[in-house]
Design a protein around this motif. Structure first.
Motif, short mmCIF file in Angstrom:
data_model
loop_
_atom_site.label_atom_id
_atom_site.label_comp_id
_atom_site.label_asym_id
_atom_site.label_seq_id
_atom_site.Cartn_x
_atom_site.Cartn_y
_atom_site.Cartn_z
N ILE A 1 1.70 1.19 1.80
CA ILE A 1 2.93 0.98 2.48
C ILE A 1 3.72 -0.05 2.40
CG2 ILE A 1 3.85 0.26 4.99
CD1 ILE A 1 2.01 1.30 6.21
N THR B 1 0.51 3.37 4.28
CA THR B 1 0.32 4.03 3.67
C THR B 1 -0.59 4.94 3.10
OG1 THR B 1 0.59 4.86 1.64
CG2 THR B 1 2.73 3.54 3.28
N THR C 1 4.60 3.43 7.72
CA THR C 1 4.16 3.62 6.87
C THR C 1 5.20 4.10 5.88
OG1 THR C 1 2.78 5.71 8.42
CG2 THR C 1 1.62 3.34 8.04
#
Length: 304
Positions: free
Chosen positions: A5, A16, A83
């Protein structure tokens, strides 16, 4: 993807699903349409019923006539603010997902499929859609921000306790998030922008740039990065390629003697083992260049 992320950059990194760097490109900046609500309002708008909640009882996302999964726009916007596109669901809304490598990251979602809170190896975030507050930080040090929503609970922007704007989102004519600007978020002197390019309603590319403010008029670029997002014929995420460019002392992308932009690193992530909802559950991310590595990821998903 080491910086799972990259949305809140460096120590601001949000979430992420991979463990490596993400890239950004100044030389090919997108030119998205600006949202009419560009300026952040300090007053929280009156809550209204969002029009994006799924009508399907099992929260399966409707498909178009081309048999292509179509996420509600506001769900996509929530993911892309908090994200990376790698974590978007394919056809069914997610309640929780975890990404396991040498570390574990987890993200939770509310009944509409919007990001609710996350824990990224000690980096915490919580979005309260009722009180319009965003809580962010480490375990013992967290900041609170005031959120300005639109009527569909898209985040238009955020302000800190000093009433200073720290985040602005811009949307195109279809209501899709196309640009995020973070200014001194989390008491960091780095300004960060991400621009999202779509193709047939799928995220095709994300461009990232970061700057250190030198004075009231000058900013020094410290990050230029781009990410390409590639899908297979079934619209499943197949690969992401993230390129981070070398910068000179003046913050300019270095051009070599072949008139090519020099790369600091390239990360290639390949996704596989799709589940019954066409979401990937395994990935391999390989980085070449500065900080070469290979990381295996396992994604566990609980659906609404």
């Amino acid at each position: 993807m080491k910086n799972y992320i990259y949305l809140f950059l460096l120590s601001i990194l949000l979430l992420t699903g991979c463990d490596d760097k993400k890239d950004s490109q100044s030389s090919s900046d997108a030119t998205p349409s600006t949202n009419q609500n560009n300026e952040v309002n300090t007053d929280t708008q009156t809550d209204k019923t969002t029009s994006t909640t799924n009508n399907n009882e099992d929260n399966t996302i409707n498909s178009s006539s081309e048999n292509k999964s179509q996420l509600p726009t506001q769900v996509t916007n929530s993911y892309l603010f908090h994200t990376e596109p790698e974590l978007l669901p394919n056809k069914k809304l997610i309640k929780q997902q975890t990404i396991q490598s040498s570390n574990k990251k987890s993200i939770n979602y509310n009944d509409q499929g919007y990001v609710k809170d996350y824990d990224l190896e000690g980096l915490y975030g919580e979005i309260n859609y009722d009180t319009a507050k965003y809580i962010y930080g480490m375990k013992d040090t967290r900041n609170s921000y005031d959120i300005t929503f639109d009527e569909s609970k898209n985040i238009i922007g955020m302000k800190n306790s000093n009433d200073e704007i720290v985040a602005i989102n811009e949307f195109d004519e279809q209501g899709r998030l196309v640009e995020t600007t973070l200014s001194n978020f989390a008491d960091n002197n780095i300004n960060f922008t991400s621009k999202i390019i779509y193709e047939n309603d799928l995220v095709e590319q994300v461009l990232y740039n970061a700057y250190v403010k030198m004075d009231d008029k000058k900013q020094l670029p410290v990050l230029v990065r781009e990410k390409d997002v590639i899908y297979n014929a079934d619209k499943q995420l197949e690969k992401t390629i993230t390129r981070t460019f070398k910068l000179s002392a003046k913050g300019e992308v270095i051009i070599n003697d072949k008139n090519e932009q020099e790369l600091e690193s390239t990360e290639t992530c390949s996704y596989s083992e799709y589940n019954q909802n066409n979401d990937w559950t395994k990935a391999v991310c390989e980085t070449t260049g500065n900080g070469s590595s290979k990381i295996n990821l396992t994604r566990t998903i609980e659906y609404l």
